[in-house]
Design a protein around this motif. Structure first.
Motif, PDB file in Angstrom:
ATOM      1  N   TYR A   1       0.832  -1.195   0.000  1.00 22.32           N
ATOM      2  CA  TYR A   1       0.000   0.000   0.000  1.00 22.32           C
ATOM      3  C   TYR A   1       0.877   1.261   0.000  1.00 22.32           C
ATOM      4  CZ  TYR A   1      -2.858  -3.717   2.059  1.00 22.32           C
ATOM      5  OH  TYR A   1      -3.479  -4.911   2.312  1.00 22.32           O
ATOM      6  N   ASP A   2       0.276   2.366  -0.355  1.00 17.94           N
ATOM      7  CA  ASP A   2       0.971   3.651  -0.348  1.00 17.94           C
ATOM      8  C   ASP A   2       0.805   4.292   1.032  1.00 17.94           C
ATOM      9  OD1 ASP A   2       2.335   5.928  -1.315  1.00 17.94           O
ATOM     10  OD2 ASP A   2       0.430   6.901  -1.834  1.00 17.94           O
ATOM     11  N   ASN A   3       1.312   3.595   2.055  1.00 14.84           N
ATOM     12  CA  ASN A   3       1.079   4.017   3.428  1.00 14.84           C
ATOM     13  C   ASN A   3       2.334   4.549   4.103  1.00 14.84           C
ATOM     14  OD1 ASN A   3      -1.551   3.266   3.182  1.00 14.84           O
ATOM     15  ND2 ASN A   3      -1.414   1.425   4.448  1.00 14.84           N
ATOM     16  N   PRO A   4       2.181   5.532   4.969  1.00 14.69           N
ATOM     17  CA  PRO A   4       3.315   6.050   5.735  1.00 14.69           C
ATOM     18  C   PRO A   4       3.672   5.106   6.878  1.00 14.69           C
ATOM     19  CG  PRO A   4       1.319   7.141   6.433  1.00 14.69           C
ATOM     20  CD  PRO A   4       0.930   6.239   5.286  1.00 14.69           C
ATOM     21  N   GLY A   5       4.752   5.449   7.579  1.00 13.93           N
ATOM     22  CA  GLY A   5       5.156   4.683   8.746  1.00 13.93           C
ATOM     23  C   GLY A   5       6.087   3.532   8.452  1.00 13.93           C
TER      24      GLY A   5
ATOM     25  N   SER B   1       9.464   1.670   5.960  1.00 17.94           N
ATOM     26  CA  SER B   1      10.890   1.862   5.703  1.00 17.94           C
ATOM     27  C   SER B   1      11.166   2.892   4.612  1.00 17.94           C
ATOM     28  CB  SER B   1      11.527   0.525   5.302  1.00 17.94           C
ATOM     29  OG  SER B   1      11.349  -0.446   6.316  1.00 17.94           O
ATOM     30  N   GLN B   2      10.219   3.101   3.704  1.00 13.40           N
ATOM     31  CA  GLN B   2      10.425   4.049   2.621  1.00 13.40           C
ATOM     32  C   GLN B   2      10.190   5.503   3.045  1.00 13.40           C
ATOM     33  OE1 GLN B   2       8.955   2.917  -1.372  1.00 13.40           O
ATOM     34  NE2 GLN B   2       8.116   1.072  -0.400  1.00 13.40           N
ATOM     35  N   LEU B   3       9.694   5.691   4.255  1.00 11.04           N
ATOM     36  CA  LEU B   3       9.456   7.040   4.803  1.00 11.04           C
ATOM     37  C   LEU B   3       8.543   7.858   3.892  1.00 11.04           C
ATOM     38  CD1 LEU B   3      13.081   7.861   6.040  1.00 11.04           C
ATOM     39  CD2 LEU B   3      11.200   6.844   7.332  1.00 11.04           C
ATOM     40  N   LEU B   4       7.468   7.237   3.422  1.00  9.41           N
ATOM     41  CA  LEU B   4       6.538   7.910   2.536  1.00  9.41           C
ATOM     42  C   LEU B   4       5.766   9.010   3.249  1.00  9.41           C
ATOM     43  CD1 LEU B   4       4.999   4.803   0.684  1.00  9.41           C
ATOM     44  CD2 LEU B   4       6.966   6.204  -0.008  1.00  9.41           C
ATOM     45  N   HIS B   5       5.341   9.991   2.484  1.00 10.46           N
ATOM     46  CA  HIS B   5       4.451  11.052   2.954  1.00 10.46           C
ATOM     47  C   HIS B   5       5.017  11.864   4.122  1.00 10.46           C
ATOM     48  CE1 HIS B   5       1.444   9.436   0.271  1.00 10.46           C
ATOM     49  NE2 HIS B   5       1.573   8.246   0.838  1.00 10.46           N
ATOM     50  N   GLY B   6       6.318  12.056   4.116  1.00  5.87           N
ATOM     51  CA  GLY B   6       6.894  12.941   5.121  1.00  5.87           C
ATOM     52  C   GLY B   6       7.703  12.271   6.192  1.00  5.87           C
ATOM     53  N   GLY B   7       7.823  10.948   6.128  1.00  5.74           N
ATOM     54  CA  GLY B   7       8.685  10.264   7.088  1.00  5.74           C
ATOM     55  C   GLY B   7       8.053  10.084   8.449  1.00  5.74           C
TER      56      GLY B   7
ATOM     57  N   PRO C   1      -1.666  16.035   7.274  1.00  2.86           N
ATOM     58  CA  PRO C   1      -2.801  15.753   8.170  1.00  2.86           C
ATOM     59  C   PRO C   1      -4.036  15.228   7.451  1.00  2.86           C
ATOM     60  CG  PRO C   1      -2.453  18.121   7.918  1.00  2.86           C
ATOM     61  CD  PRO C   1      -1.260  17.453   7.324  1.00  2.86           C
ATOM     62  N   HIS C   2      -4.130  15.471   6.139  1.00  8.51           N
ATOM     63  CA  HIS C   2      -5.292  14.974   5.400  1.00  8.51           C
ATOM     64  C   HIS C   2      -5.330  13.448   5.343  1.00  8.51           C
ATOM     65  CE1 HIS C   2      -2.068  14.902   2.388  1.00  8.51           C
ATOM     66  NE2 HIS C   2      -2.786  14.014   1.724  1.00  8.51           N
ATOM     67  N   LEU C   3      -4.195  12.786   5.654  1.00 11.06           N
ATOM     68  CA  LEU C   3      -4.144  11.324   5.649  1.00 11.06           C
ATOM     69  C   LEU C   3      -4.659  10.710   6.953  1.00 11.06           C
ATOM     70  CD1 LEU C   3      -0.630  10.688   4.030  1.00 11.06           C
ATOM     71  CD2 LEU C   3      -2.871  10.438   2.937  1.00 11.06           C
ATOM     72  N   VAL C   4      -4.720  11.513   7.985  1.00  8.53           N
ATOM     73  CA  VAL C   4      -5.038  10.970   9.319  1.00  8.53           C
ATOM     74  C   VAL C   4      -6.385  10.249   9.362  1.00  8.53           C
ATOM     75  CG1 VAL C   4      -5.504  11.586  11.731  1.00  8.53           C
ATOM     76  CG2 VAL C   4      -3.527  12.565  10.542  1.00  8.53           C
ATOM     77  N   PRO C   5      -7.466  10.779   8.752  1.00  7.84           N
ATOM     78  CA  PRO C   5      -8.757  10.059   8.820  1.00  7.84           C
ATOM     79  C   PRO C   5      -8.693   8.617   8.330  1.00  7.84           C
ATOM     80  CG  PRO C   5      -9.107  12.298   8.064  1.00  7.84           C
ATOM     81  CD  PRO C   5      -7.617  12.093   8.089  1.00  7.84           C
TER      82      PRO C   5
ATOM     83  N   LEU D   1       1.669   6.492  14.618  1.00  6.28           N
ATOM     84  CA  LEU D   1       0.384   7.174  14.515  1.00  6.28           C
ATOM     85  C   LEU D   1       0.438   8.505  15.260  1.00  6.28           C
ATOM     86  CD1 LEU D   1      -2.266   4.337  15.109  1.00  6.28           C
ATOM     87  CD2 LEU D   1      -1.666   5.425  12.934  1.00  6.28           C
ATOM     88  N   PRO D   2      -0.463   9.423  14.942  1.00  2.00           N
ATOM     89  CA  PRO D   2      -0.515  10.673  15.705  1.00  2.00           C
ATOM     90  C   PRO D   2      -0.766  10.382  17.183  1.00  2.00           C
ATOM     91  CG  PRO D   2      -1.914  10.799  13.750  1.00  2.00           C
ATOM     92  CD  PRO D   2      -1.481   9.370  13.879  1.00  2.00           C
ATOM     93  N   PRO D   3      -0.177  11.162  18.079  1.00  2.00           N
ATOM     94  CA  PRO D   3      -0.401  10.919  19.510  1.00  2.00           C
ATOM     95  C   PRO D   3      -1.869  10.957  19.896  1.00  2.00           C
ATOM     96  CG  PRO D   3       0.827  12.962  19.135  1.00  2.00           C
ATOM     97  CD  PRO D   3       0.779  12.248  17.841  1.00  2.00           C
ATOM     98  N   GLU D   4      -2.664  11.770  19.195  1.00  2.00           N
ATOM     99  CA  GLU D   4      -4.087  11.830  19.503  1.00  2.00           C
ATOM    100  C   GLU D   4      -4.768  10.476  19.292  1.00  2.00           C
ATOM    101  OE1 GLU D   4      -2.724  15.904  18.219  1.00  2.00           O
ATOM    102  OE2 GLU D   4      -2.458  13.842  17.506  1.00  2.00           O
TER     103      GLU D   4
END
Length: 341
Positions: A170-174, A176-182, A190-194, A228-231
């Motif tokens: 998937y095109d997901n962050p988090g 090894s490739q450090l996608l979407h800002g590392g 933040p638009h990815l958070v939902p 994940l975001p701390p929230e």
């Protein structure tokens, strides 16, 4: 959610902290425990398609970029630990002087080692084993007077399209490739958070609630919260507190927020060879070689004297309290299964 501990949003956390000292009393007294790192990846021993992968063998799916469909069929689908004996494991822990036991209920691959209504990616629905080893271990701990708890990977989930970390399917962050800002992808995008909140709502929170309601653990050991975001991590903590107000929870439920520890005690660095003084209750998590999951090729086992000295150091370090978790390989040899990574 305002994550500042003094904010109105965090009133629930401050109220839970009023019972903190009572909650951790057994853990402070126990001091020495076993953490077994065991799931479907254990049968691979760090080897995939005849290639040896170094490092943490429980990360084999990420290291080898095994597609979810393949992993589910060829690793999870053939997992059938027919010789598993919960009483034998717990008796071994107790005979070594250990007074609490922690087991991986779900690691980063997303596969649940328990009967889960929230996801069919679990040991009853996705394997031939037909038993819930988490339930059997809980019952064995009750028989042998050992405190019991779960490791649960709440922030990392490679098996879910909406879970952080899988950047090969998937095109997901988090990952090894450090996608979407590392590392801090959620601040930069933040638009990815939902999307990932969906995973928290549909899997992480329901499974944590299931573990508490079905098995009444004494402790929950979370990990890799920075994915994940701390929230979002705080929402998992809040859900756990609502159904399990007496459950001890480690600091890795929420990490890297600048607001300190939201758990009941501090989880220190992995694989310590020594301890540094800290100002709060803490727990150290060594391994016998260099991996937490079983490795077929890592023979760099530390001598017993290393661990005797480490135990002695844990007993004399000048801090408020300290505990020490250690592991024994389910395959039967002294090995690296003391905690999650």
């Amino acid at each position: 959610m305002n994550i500042d501990k003094q904010s109105s949003d965090m009133a629930w956390w401050r109220e839970a902290q009023n019972a903190r000292d009572e909650r951790v009393a057994w853990w402070q007294d126990a001091r020495f425990g076993m953490f077994v790192h065991w799931n479907a990846s254990s049968q691979l021993g760090g080897v995939w398609r005849d290639k040896v992968y170094s490092g943490y063998t429980e990360h084999i799916q990420r290291l080898a970029t095994i597609p979810c469909e393949v992993y589910r069929e060829e690793v999870v689908g053939v997992f059938n630990p027919t010789e598993f004996d919960a009483d034998r494991w717990i008796k071994a822990a107790k005979s070594a002087g250990m007074r609490y036991f922690i087991i991986t209920a779900k690691h980063h691959d997303g596969f649940a080692m328990f009967d889960s209504d929230a996801s069919d990616y679990n040991i009853l629905d996705a394997t031939l084993f037909g038993r819930d080893p988490m339930k059997e271990l809980k019952e064995a701990c009750e028989r042998h007077d050992i405190r019991f708890g779960f490791y649960y990977s709440h922030a990392f989930d490679w098996g879910e399209p909406n879970g952080a970390g899988n950047d090969w399917d998937y095109d997901n962050p988090g990952g090894s490739q450090l996608l979407h800002g590392g590392r801090n992808w959620y601040d930069k995008n933040p638009h990815l958070v939902p999307k990932f909140r969906t995973y928290v709502d549909q899997k992480a929170i329901p499974q944590v609630v299931e573990l508490i309601e079905k098995h009444d653990p004494d402790i929950l050991w979370f990990d890799t919260a920075a994915k994940l975001p701390p929230e979002e991590c705080l929402r998992v903590l809040k859900a756990a507190r609502e159904v399990g107000p007496d459950v001890v929870i480690n600091s890795r439920i929420v990490q890297y927020t600048g607001h300190g520890n939201y758990g009941d005690y501090l989880s220190t660095v992995d694989r310590p060879a020594d301890f540094h003084p800290v100002s709060e209750d803490w727990e150290a998590i060594p391994t016998t070689n260099e991996s937490y999951g079983w490795s077929a090729n890592d023979e760099s086992y530390k001598p017993s004297l290393f661990f005797i000295r480490l135990l002695a150091k844990a007993a004399v370090v000048s801090v408020k309290m300290r505990t020490f978790v250690f592991g024994v390989n389910p395959a039967g040899r002294s090995a690296p299964n003391s905690v999650a990574a």
